[in-house]
Design a protein around this motif. Structure first.
Motif, PDB file in Angstrom:
ATOM      1  N   VAL A   5     -54.180  11.537  -0.474  1.00  0.00           N
ATOM      2  CA  VAL A   5     -53.766  11.115  -1.815  1.00  0.00           C
ATOM      3  C   VAL A   5     -53.212  12.315  -2.581  1.00  0.00           C
ATOM      4  N   LYS A   6     -53.895  13.441  -2.481  1.00  0.00           N
ATOM      5  CA  LYS A   6     -53.419  14.652  -3.152  1.00  0.00           C
ATOM      6  C   LYS A   6     -52.027  15.044  -2.641  1.00  0.00           C
ATOM      7  N   ARG A   7     -51.800  14.867  -1.344  1.00  0.00           N
ATOM      8  CA  ARG A   7     -50.497  15.185  -0.764  1.00  0.00           C
ATOM      9  C   ARG A   7     -49.413  14.315  -1.385  1.00  0.00           C
ATOM     10  N   VAL A   8     -49.681  13.033  -1.521  1.00  0.00           N
ATOM     11  CA  VAL A   8     -48.706  12.129  -2.122  1.00  0.00           C
ATOM     12  C   VAL A   8     -48.513  12.467  -3.597  1.00  0.00           C
ATOM     13  N   GLU A   9     -49.589  12.813  -4.279  1.00  0.00           N
ATOM     14  CA  GLU A   9     -49.479  13.187  -5.694  1.00  0.00           C
ATOM     15  C   GLU A   9     -48.578  14.411  -5.883  1.00  0.00           C
ATOM     16  N   ARG A  10     -48.616  15.337  -4.928  1.00  0.00           N
ATOM     17  CA  ARG A  10     -47.743  16.517  -5.029  1.00  0.00           C
ATOM     18  C   ARG A  10     -46.277  16.136  -4.792  1.00  0.00           C
ATOM     19  N   LEU A  11     -46.036  15.090  -4.023  1.00  0.00           N
ATOM     20  CA  LEU A  11     -44.666  14.695  -3.673  1.00  0.00           C
ATOM     21  C   LEU A  11     -44.026  13.754  -4.679  1.00  0.00           C
ATOM     22  N   LEU A  12     -44.821  12.908  -5.323  1.00  0.00           N
ATOM     23  CA  LEU A  12     -44.291  11.881  -6.219  1.00  0.00           C
ATOM     24  C   LEU A  12     -44.675  12.142  -7.666  1.00  0.00           C
ATOM     25  N   PRO A  13     -43.726  12.004  -8.579  1.00  0.00           N
ATOM     26  CA  PRO A  13     -44.114  12.044  -9.995  1.00  0.00           C
ATOM     27  C   PRO A  13     -44.946  10.800 -10.329  1.00  0.00           C
ATOM     28  N   ALA A  14     -45.715  10.876 -11.397  1.00  0.00           N
ATOM     29  CA  ALA A  14     -46.607   9.776 -11.779  1.00  0.00           C
ATOM     30  C   ALA A  14     -45.869   8.451 -11.922  1.00  0.00           C
ATOM     31  N   GLN A  54     -43.244   7.327 -10.291  1.00  0.00           N
ATOM     32  CA  GLN A  54     -42.979   6.730  -8.974  1.00  0.00           C
ATOM     33  C   GLN A  54     -44.271   6.254  -8.327  1.00  0.00           C
ATOM     34  N   TRP A  55     -45.353   7.011  -8.497  1.00  0.00           N
ATOM     35  CA  TRP A  55     -46.662   6.592  -7.972  1.00  0.00           C
ATOM     36  C   TRP A  55     -47.016   5.219  -8.545  1.00  0.00           C
ATOM     37  N   GLU A  56     -46.881   5.069  -9.864  1.00  0.00           N
ATOM     38  CA  GLU A  56     -47.208   3.800 -10.524  1.00  0.00           C
ATOM     39  C   GLU A  56     -46.346   2.673  -9.985  1.00  0.00           C
ATOM     40  N   TYR A  57     -45.054   2.913  -9.819  1.00  0.00           N
ATOM     41  CA  TYR A  57     -44.154   1.881  -9.309  1.00  0.00           C
ATOM     42  C   TYR A  57     -44.523   1.484  -7.876  1.00  0.00           C
ATOM     43  N   LEU A  58     -44.768   2.452  -7.033  1.00  0.00           N
ATOM     44  CA  LEU A  58     -45.021   2.164  -5.618  1.00  0.00           C
ATOM     45  C   LEU A  58     -46.416   1.625  -5.343  1.00  0.00           C
ATOM     46  N   PHE A  59     -47.403   2.053  -6.136  1.00  0.00           N
ATOM     47  CA  PHE A  59     -48.789   1.699  -5.831  1.00  0.00           C
ATOM     48  C   PHE A  59     -49.450   0.832  -6.897  1.00  0.00           C
ATOM     49  N   ARG A  60     -48.665   0.214  -7.768  1.00  0.00           N
ATOM     50  CA  ARG A  60     -49.282  -0.522  -8.869  1.00  0.00           C
ATOM     51  C   ARG A  60     -50.138  -1.693  -8.404  1.00  0.00           C
ATOM     52  N   CYS A  61     -49.849  -2.291  -7.266  1.00  0.00           N
ATOM     53  CA  CYS A  61     -50.692  -3.391  -6.787  1.00  0.00           C
ATOM     54  C   CYS A  61     -52.093  -2.905  -6.445  1.00  0.00           C
ATOM     55  N   ALA A  62     -52.210  -1.664  -6.046  1.00  0.00           N
ATOM     56  CA  ALA A  62     -53.520  -1.123  -5.692  1.00  0.00           C
ATOM     57  C   ALA A  62     -54.428  -1.025  -6.904  1.00  0.00           C
ATOM     58  N   THR A  63     -53.848  -0.991  -8.096  1.00  0.00           N
ATOM     59  CA  THR A  63     -54.665  -0.857  -9.302  1.00  0.00           C
ATOM     60  C   THR A  63     -54.927  -2.199  -9.976  1.00  0.00           C
TER      61      THR A  63
END
Length: 88
Positions: free
Chosen positions: A49-58, A60-69
């Motif tokens: 998760v930390k690796r992805v956080e370093r690669l994606l701005p918040a 993009q993270w929200e857009y790509l993973f919003r179903c997880a939340t």
């Protein structure tokens, strides 16, 4: 007709590299409690998760993973593409 022994031999040949072994070693299925505890920026987040956080701005993270939340089940969320938009 393919023989299982031939398929397994080809798989072994194609996946017997240092890079592939490294990738396989880095992949793991986490317990639901670990997954549920993931929050943006937490020091306790798993390394992947930390690796992805370093690669994606918040954003993009929200857009790509919003179903997880979202609470499960969420009607219309994350239906297979292209039949519907992701997390529309």
């Amino acid at each position: 007709m393919l023989k299982q022994a031939d398929v397994l031999a080809t798989e072994a040949r194609l996946t017997d590299t240092p890079l592939f072994r490294s990738v396989k070693a880095s992949v793991a299925t986490r317990d639901n409690t670990v997954v549920a505890a993931v929050k943006p920026g937490l020091a306790s987040n798993p390394e992947n998760v930390k690796r992805v956080e370093r690669l994606l701005p918040a954003s993009q993270w929200e857009y790509l993973f919003r179903c997880a939340t979202r609470p499960i089940p969420t009607p219309g969320c994350c239906k297979p593409w292209p039949s519907s938009p992701v997390c529309a």
